[in-house]
Design an enzyme around this catalytic site. Structure first.
Site, mmCIF file in Angstrom:
data_model
loop_
_atom_site.group_PDB
_atom_site.id
_atom_site.type_symbol
_atom_site.label_atom_id
_atom_site.label_comp_id
_atom_site.label_asym_id
_atom_site.label_seq_id
_atom_site.Cartn_x
_atom_site.Cartn_y
_atom_site.Cartn_z
ATOM 1 N N SER A 1 0.854 -1.186 0.000
ATOM 2 C CA SER A 1 0.000 0.000 0.000
ATOM 3 C C SER A 1 0.886 1.230 0.000
ATOM 4 C CB SER A 1 -0.909 0.003 1.232
ATOM 5 O OG SER A 1 -1.721 1.163 1.253
ATOM 6 N N HIS B 1 2.167 12.206 -0.746
ATOM 7 C CA HIS B 1 1.734 13.602 -0.685
ATOM 8 C C HIS B 1 2.962 14.475 -0.954
ATOM 9 C CE1 HIS B 1 -2.177 12.461 0.882
ATOM 10 N NE2 HIS B 1 -1.581 11.701 1.782
ATOM 11 N N HIS C 1 -1.961 7.239 -5.131
ATOM 12 C CA HIS C 1 -2.220 6.068 -4.288
ATOM 13 C C HIS C 1 -2.057 4.820 -5.144
ATOM 14 C CE1 HIS C 1 -5.341 2.912 -3.601
ATOM 15 N NE2 HIS C 1 -4.767 2.875 -2.426
ATOM 16 N N ASN D 1 -2.143 0.322 -4.470
ATOM 17 C CA ASN D 1 -2.060 -0.879 -3.640
ATOM 18 C C ASN D 1 -2.422 -2.093 -4.474
ATOM 19 O OD1 ASN D 1 -4.832 -2.189 -2.807
ATOM 20 N ND2 ASN D 1 -5.187 0.026 -2.831
ATOM 21 N N THR D 2 -1.792 -3.208 -4.155
ATOM 22 C CA THR D 2 -2.225 -4.498 -4.695
ATOM 23 C C THR D 2 -2.139 -5.511 -3.561
ATOM 24 O OG1 THR D 2 0.019 -5.002 -5.502
ATOM 25 C CG2 THR D 2 -1.527 -4.059 -7.077
ATOM 26 N N HIS E 1 -3.084 7.379 -17.428
ATOM 27 C CA HIS E 1 -4.027 6.382 -17.934
ATOM 28 C C HIS E 1 -3.452 5.595 -19.113
ATOM 29 C CE1 HIS E 1 -7.716 7.087 -15.592
ATOM 30 N NE2 HIS E 1 -7.273 8.323 -15.467
ATOM 31 N N GLY F 1 -7.066 -5.528 13.662
ATOM 32 C CA GLY F 1 -6.075 -5.287 14.698
ATOM 33 C C GLY F 1 -4.677 -4.985 14.215
#
Length: 293
Positions: free
Chosen positions: A115, A119, A129, A131-132, A163, A276
């Site tokens: 992840s 900024h 951003h 994530n995989t 893109h 958690g």
């Protein structure tokens, strides 16, 4: 139990993490002139994270890598994790409601992923951003993730490059992947209470399982591989653009949108807190400064 597949997926996420960390520190080193060059080149602080089950036994962990106050990056985090155990009642019910086979009877799970959220110092350089991840339960496995661009000051050519690069990496897997994942990202990264997208989109998928683990893993790796060529040229193009206090104000207000989305809607944030995991690692995505008007 798919032990070999789990190990390969977790190993890939760590490899991708290492490549991105090296590339971002390279950007810091190369910013020798212009805005931010008076500061020391930023470096990632790496912290091991861990979680324990309700009975106190080991339940996995990961690495939290965060850079703050660099020449180019104001705050960027690149986290990897591998966690396992038994889902809590609320998470188990949520998975069962999504139709995960066998989840109502057996709450065991395993998950690994990467992840990233960046900024930027310069308001003209876009936040991003990515994530995989891979998720396993006794009754199913799947992949998910993607990347999306979050500029506070939009440039059409930057959006087009982001893109087009992702499309180029997805097209070898089939012509239908890019339009489907682009539409999914447009829907997923939408802020209903603001009635607007949080950025200019990208690609996203979840619960992806065709039954062919190798093909799905290869697709997931290429989503990750597309990230640096899609993003680095944009930072290199914008990092020395002069900016004003008005630009900074626009940036801080736009960051408020990002914070709202991640705290209210993001599925990964909810899962991390519900299971958690280290809250500092889960909330790494939040910007260092933001404003609301």
């Amino acid at each position: 139990m798919m032990q070999s597949e789990k190990a390969r997926a977790a190993g890939w996420f760590r490899t991708l993490r290492d490549e991105i960390v090296a590339a971002f520190e390279g950007l810091e080193d190369s910013q020798a002139e212009g805005p931010g060059s008076e500061r020391p080149a930023g470096r990632f602080e790496v912290t091991e994270t861990s979680r324990t089950s309700d009975d106190g036994s080991d339940a996995g962990g990961g690495l939290m890598s965060v850079m703050r106050g660099g020449r180019v990056f104001e705050k960027v985090g690149v986290n990897v994790s591998e966690v396992y155990g038994r889902l809590g009642e609320a998470a188990q019910k949520s998975m069962a409601a999504r139709g995960v086979p066998g989840m109502a009877e057996d709450p065991r799970f395993w998950a690994s992923g990467i992840s990233l959220v960046a900024h930027m110092q310069n308001p003209h350089a876009p936040a991003v951003h990515m994530n995989t991840r891979m998720f396993w339960t006794p009754g199913a496995w799947w992949f998910g993730g993607g990347s999306d661009l979050n500029p506070c000051i939009e440039y059409a050519e930057d959006t087009a490059h982001f893109h087009e690069t992702q499309k180029a990496w997805l097209d070898p897997h089939g012509d239908g992947h890019y339009p489907r994942l682009k539409e999914w990202a447009d829907e997923y990264f939408y802020i209903p209470h603001r009635k607007r997208a949080r950025g200019v989109g990208g690609i996203f998928m979840d619960d992806h399982c065709t039954g062919d683990w190798e093909a799905d893993f290869t697709l997931t790796r290429d989503i990750g591989r597309a990230f640096l060529p899609a993003y680095l040229p944009l930072v290199e193009r914008r990092r020395e653009t002069p900016w004003s206090e008005e630009d900074r104000e626009i940036q801080l207000v736009h960051r408020g949108l990002y914070a709202e989305y991640n705290l209210v809607y993001d599925r990964g944030t909810k899962f991390g807190l519900a299971t958690g995991h280290d809250p500092d690692a889960v909330l790494m995505s939040l910007p260092p400064l933001a404003k609301w008007v």
